[in-house]
Each structure stands twice: as C-alpha cells, then as structure tokens.
Design a protein around this motif. Structure first.
Motif, PDB file in Angstrom:
ATOM      1  N   SER A 173       0.855  -1.186   0.000  1.00 13.51           N
ATOM      2  CA  SER A 173       0.000   0.000   0.000  1.00 13.51           C
ATOM      3  C   SER A 173       0.891   1.236   0.000  1.00 13.51           C
ATOM      4  CB  SER A 173      -0.887   0.004   1.245  1.00 13.51           C
ATOM      5  OG  SER A 173      -0.112   0.285   2.403  1.00 13.51           O
ATOM      6  N   ALA A 174       0.294   2.397  -0.247  1.00 14.84           N
ATOM      7  CA  ALA A 174       1.047   3.656  -0.232  1.00 14.84           C
ATOM      8  C   ALA A 174       1.688   3.883   1.141  1.00 14.84           C
ATOM      9  CB  ALA A 174       0.137   4.820  -0.597  1.00 14.84           C
ATOM     10  N   LEU A 175       0.975   3.558   2.202  1.00 20.08           N
ATOM     11  CA  LEU A 175       1.538   3.722   3.547  1.00 20.08           C
ATOM     12  C   LEU A 175       2.725   2.795   3.768  1.00 20.08           C
ATOM     13  CD1 LEU A 175      -1.619   4.194   5.769  1.00 20.08           C
ATOM     14  CD2 LEU A 175       0.389   5.679   5.763  1.00 20.08           C
ATOM     15  N   GLN A 176       2.605   1.549   3.352  1.00 20.08           N
ATOM     16  CA  GLN A 176       3.710   0.609   3.525  1.00 20.08           C
ATOM     17  C   GLN A 176       4.941   1.072   2.749  1.00 20.08           C
ATOM     18  OE1 GLN A 176       1.285  -2.733   2.302  1.00 20.08           O
ATOM     19  NE2 GLN A 176       1.525  -3.688   4.325  1.00 20.08           N
ATOM     20  N   LYS A 177       4.741   1.516   1.519  1.00 22.17           N
ATOM     21  CA  LYS A 177       5.860   2.020   0.712  1.00 22.17           C
ATOM     22  C   LYS A 177       6.507   3.229   1.378  1.00 22.17           C
ATOM     23  CE  LYS A 177       4.027   0.591  -3.764  1.00 22.17           C
ATOM     24  NZ  LYS A 177       3.398   1.069  -5.014  1.00 22.17           N
ATOM     25  N   ALA A 178       5.684   4.136   1.892  1.00 23.42           N
ATOM     26  CA  ALA A 178       6.214   5.346   2.527  1.00 23.42           C
ATOM     27  C   ALA A 178       6.985   5.021   3.804  1.00 23.42           C
ATOM     28  CB  ALA A 178       5.081   6.325   2.814  1.00 23.42           C
ATOM     29  N   PHE A 179       6.500   4.056   4.584  1.00 24.33           N
ATOM     30  CA  PHE A 179       7.219   3.663   5.803  1.00 24.33           C
ATOM     31  C   PHE A 179       8.599   3.114   5.438  1.00 24.33           C
ATOM     32  CE2 PHE A 179       3.633   4.521   8.348  1.00 24.33           C
ATOM     33  CZ  PHE A 179       3.964   4.338   9.680  1.00 24.33           C
ATOM     34  N   ILE A 180       8.675   2.355   4.359  1.00 21.71           N
ATOM     35  CA  ILE A 180       9.967   1.819   3.921  1.00 21.71           C
ATOM     36  C   ILE A 180      10.849   2.952   3.411  1.00 21.71           C
ATOM     37  CG2 ILE A 180      11.092   0.382   2.166  1.00 21.71           C
ATOM     38  CD1 ILE A 180       8.602  -1.500   2.433  1.00 21.71           C
ATOM     39  N   GLU A 181      10.291   3.809   2.576  1.00 20.78           N
ATOM     40  CA  GLU A 181      11.057   4.923   1.995  1.00 20.78           C
ATOM     41  C   GLU A 181      11.634   5.846   3.056  1.00 20.78           C
ATOM     42  OE1 GLU A 181      10.100   8.980  -0.497  1.00 20.78           O
ATOM     43  OE2 GLU A 181       8.940   7.192  -0.987  1.00 20.78           O
ATOM     44  N   LYS A 182      10.839   6.177   4.073  1.00 20.14           N
ATOM     45  CA  LYS A 182      11.279   7.119   5.111  1.00 20.14           C
ATOM     46  C   LYS A 182      11.902   6.410   6.312  1.00 20.14           C
ATOM     47  CE  LYS A 182      11.178  10.845   4.786  1.00 20.14           C
ATOM     48  NZ  LYS A 182      12.157  11.711   4.151  1.00 20.14           N
ATOM     49  N   ASP A 183      12.013   5.092   6.268  1.00 22.62           N
ATOM     50  CA  ASP A 183      12.522   4.321   7.402  1.00 22.62           C
ATOM     51  C   ASP A 183      11.687   4.648   8.646  1.00 22.62           C
ATOM     52  OD1 ASP A 183      14.205   2.416   8.508  1.00 22.62           O
ATOM     53  OD2 ASP A 183      15.714   3.886   9.106  1.00 22.62           O
ATOM     54  N   GLY A 184      10.362   4.616   8.480  1.00 20.36           N
ATOM     55  CA  GLY A 184       9.431   4.942   9.560  1.00 20.36           C
ATOM     56  C   GLY A 184       9.252   3.806  10.542  1.00 20.36           C
ATOM     57  N   TYR A 185      10.301   3.113  10.803  1.00 18.41           N
ATOM     58  CA  TYR A 185      10.294   1.998  11.747  1.00 18.41           C
ATOM     59  C   TYR A 185      11.752   1.779  12.155  1.00 18.41           C
ATOM     60  CZ  TYR A 185      11.896  -0.285   7.531  1.00 18.41           C
ATOM     61  OH  TYR A 185      12.589  -0.564   6.400  1.00 18.41           O
ATOM     62  N   GLN A 186      11.954   1.123  13.241  1.00 17.18           N
ATOM     63  CA  GLN A 186      13.312   0.719  13.583  1.00 17.18           C
ATOM     64  C   GLN A 186      13.277  -0.767  13.889  1.00 17.18           C
ATOM     65  OE1 GLN A 186      15.752   3.362  15.799  1.00 17.18           O
ATOM     66  NE2 GLN A 186      15.057   5.086  14.601  1.00 17.18           N
ATOM     67  N   CYS A 187      12.752  -1.125  15.044  1.00 14.97           N
ATOM     68  CA  CYS A 187      12.646  -2.564  15.310  1.00 14.97           C
ATOM     69  C   CYS A 187      11.473  -3.154  14.528  1.00 14.97           C
ATOM     70  CB  CYS A 187      12.503  -2.839  16.798  1.00 14.97           C
ATOM     71  SG  CYS A 187      10.867  -2.522  17.504  1.00 14.97           S
ATOM     72  N   GLY A 188      10.495  -2.337  14.155  1.00 13.41           N
ATOM     73  CA  GLY A 188       9.373  -2.774  13.344  1.00 13.41           C
ATOM     74  C   GLY A 188       8.207  -3.367  14.112  1.00 13.41           C
ATOM     75  N   TYR A 189       8.338  -3.515  15.414  1.00 11.41           N
ATOM     76  CA  TYR A 189       7.278  -4.165  16.178  1.00 11.41           C
ATOM     77  C   TYR A 189       5.966  -3.383  16.129  1.00 11.41           C
ATOM     78  CZ  TYR A 189       5.165  -7.204  19.589  1.00 11.41           C
ATOM     79  OH  TYR A 189       4.343  -8.115  20.197  1.00 11.41           O
ATOM     80  N   CYS A 190       6.043  -2.078  16.246  1.00  9.83           N
ATOM     81  CA  CYS A 190       4.832  -1.258  16.266  1.00  9.83           C
ATOM     82  C   CYS A 190       4.316  -0.927  14.878  1.00  9.83           C
ATOM     83  CB  CYS A 190       5.083   0.036  17.029  1.00  9.83           C
ATOM     84  SG  CYS A 190       6.155   1.213  16.141  1.00  9.83           S
ATOM     85  N   THR A 191       5.099  -1.199  13.845  1.00  4.97           N
ATOM     86  CA  THR A 191       4.790  -0.745  12.489  1.00  4.97           C
ATOM     87  C   THR A 191       3.412  -1.181  11.990  1.00  4.97           C
ATOM     88  OG1 THR A 191       7.150  -0.666  12.011  1.00  4.97           O
ATOM     89  CG2 THR A 191       5.658  -0.605  10.130  1.00  4.97           C
ATOM     90  N   PRO A 192       2.997  -2.446  12.139  1.00 11.60           N
ATOM     91  CA  PRO A 192       1.653  -2.795  11.664  1.00 11.60           C
ATOM     92  C   PRO A 192       0.556  -1.945  12.313  1.00 11.60           C
ATOM     93  CG  PRO A 192       2.920  -4.774  12.092  1.00 11.60           C
ATOM     94  CD  PRO A 192       3.723  -3.625  12.640  1.00 11.60           C
ATOM     95  N   GLY A 193       0.635  -1.758  13.614  1.00  8.43           N
ATOM     96  CA  GLY A 193      -0.354  -0.931  14.315  1.00  8.43           C
ATOM     97  C   GLY A 193      -0.283   0.522  13.882  1.00  8.43           C
ATOM     98  N   GLN A 194       0.929   1.022  13.656  1.00  5.63           N
ATOM     99  CA  GLN A 194       1.096   2.404  13.188  1.00  5.63           C
ATOM    100  C   GLN A 194       0.446   2.572  11.817  1.00  5.63           C
ATOM    101  OE1 GLN A 194       2.528   4.949  14.829  1.00  5.63           O
ATOM    102  NE2 GLN A 194       3.780   3.997  16.393  1.00  5.63           N
ATOM    103  N   ILE A 195       0.677   1.623  10.920  1.00  4.23           N
ATOM    104  CA  ILE A 195       0.119   1.713   9.563  1.00  4.23           C
ATOM    105  C   ILE A 195      -1.399   1.609   9.604  1.00  4.23           C
ATOM    106  CG2 ILE A 195      -0.033   0.504   7.343  1.00  4.23           C
ATOM    107  CD1 ILE A 195       3.016  -0.033   7.626  1.00  4.23           C
TER     108      ILE A 195
END
Length: 167
Positions: A84-106
């Motif tokens: 999705s656009a959000l998933q692509k943007a999170f990858i592009e901007k490195d909007g995660y570090q450990c990634g644990y919260c990323t699904p909930g954030q998205i």
C-alpha cells in the motif's frame, strides 16, 4: 461459542471461548501474526486493526462481540508483492526501527487519513469544519500508537508522503 467474522474479505466461523479477545483470535486461530501483542491493556496501539472501518485495539475487543463484523489487519492492507502507499512510505522514510509497532502504526495511519478526508476534527484542529494534515494534527491523531524506538518524526513523514500519494 461460535462467532462469524469477515477478516480481510474472508469469512471465518470461529469456535472460541467467550473470553477470547479479537487479538488472540487473529493471531492464534487465523495465523495473522502481523497484529502484534504489546501491552495487552490498550495503551500501546501495537494491536490496532480496523473494525468496520474504524480503528480499535484488538486486545480490548472480545471476539464474541463482533459477530458479522468486518476486520482489516495489516495483511489486508497490502502484501509483499503489492504494498500500500503507507507501507511504501514507511519503507522509503525508514518509519520503523525494530518494526514491532509498524503494523499498528500503519493501520492507525490508514484510519487517521480516512478521518481527515471525512473532515473529522481532533483536539488540535483549529476549527470544527476543516482539518489539515499538519505535524501537530498527525501527532495528536497517532498518539494512541507508541513506538519504543522513538521513530515518530519518520513515521509522521511517511504518513505525509502517503497522504500525498492517496490524493
């Protein structure tokens, strides 16, 4: 007890204990491990899913209360082949570090962007008629989702990029 739920467009008849949470059903019964168990008290947002289009903390929802409801998890937002656009943007901007919260954030960001498009004000909105995607607006609307790694600026940048793509 038996409950029928629609998860990511698929119908599921679930036999379960009446005390079972939606989070447990998603992870343990349907093998949808993208929805994370964080605090188990509704305070961190790691378990955020969309319930009939609205964001909820799955750890606070009993499966039995949602017979016939539609649930969307991170697995229903996009796939590794079709992000999705959000998933692509999170990858592009490195909007995660450990990634644990990323699904909930998205998931929360997806609902937040829909709220903004529908004109729903927040506590920091300047008026009740219009809401703009400002940094303070994003911070307020995403305040129910915690990030242990403190990637908040990158998360908000990713959301802003996705919002532009979705226009």
């Amino acid at each position: 007890m038996k409950t029928t739920i629609i998860v990511n467009g698929r119908l599921h008849d679930i036999e379960h204990d009446a005390r079972r949470t939606l989070l447990e059903t998603l992870r343990d019964d349907l093998d949808l491990a993208g929805t994370k168990k964080g605090c188990d008290h509704g305070q961190c947002g790691a378990c955020t899913v969309l319930l009939n289009g609205e964001r909820v903390n799955a750890c606070l929802c009993l499966t039995a209360m949602h017979d016939g409801d539609q649930i969307t998890t991170i697995e229903g937002i996009g796939s590794s082949e079709r992000l999705s656009a959000l998933q692509k943007a999170f990858i592009e901007k490195d909007g995660y570090q450990c990634g644990y919260c990323t699904p909930g954030q998205i998931m929360s960001a997806a609902a937040m962007l829909r709220e903004l498009r529908n004109g729903a004000p927040s506590y920091v909105s300047e008026d009740l008629e219009t809401s703009e995607l400002s940094d303070s607006e994003m911070a307020e609307r995403m305040s129910g989702n915690l990030c242990r790694c403190s990637a908040y600026p990158l998360i908000r940048e990713a959301i802003a990029i996705a919002a532009e793509v979705e226009k």
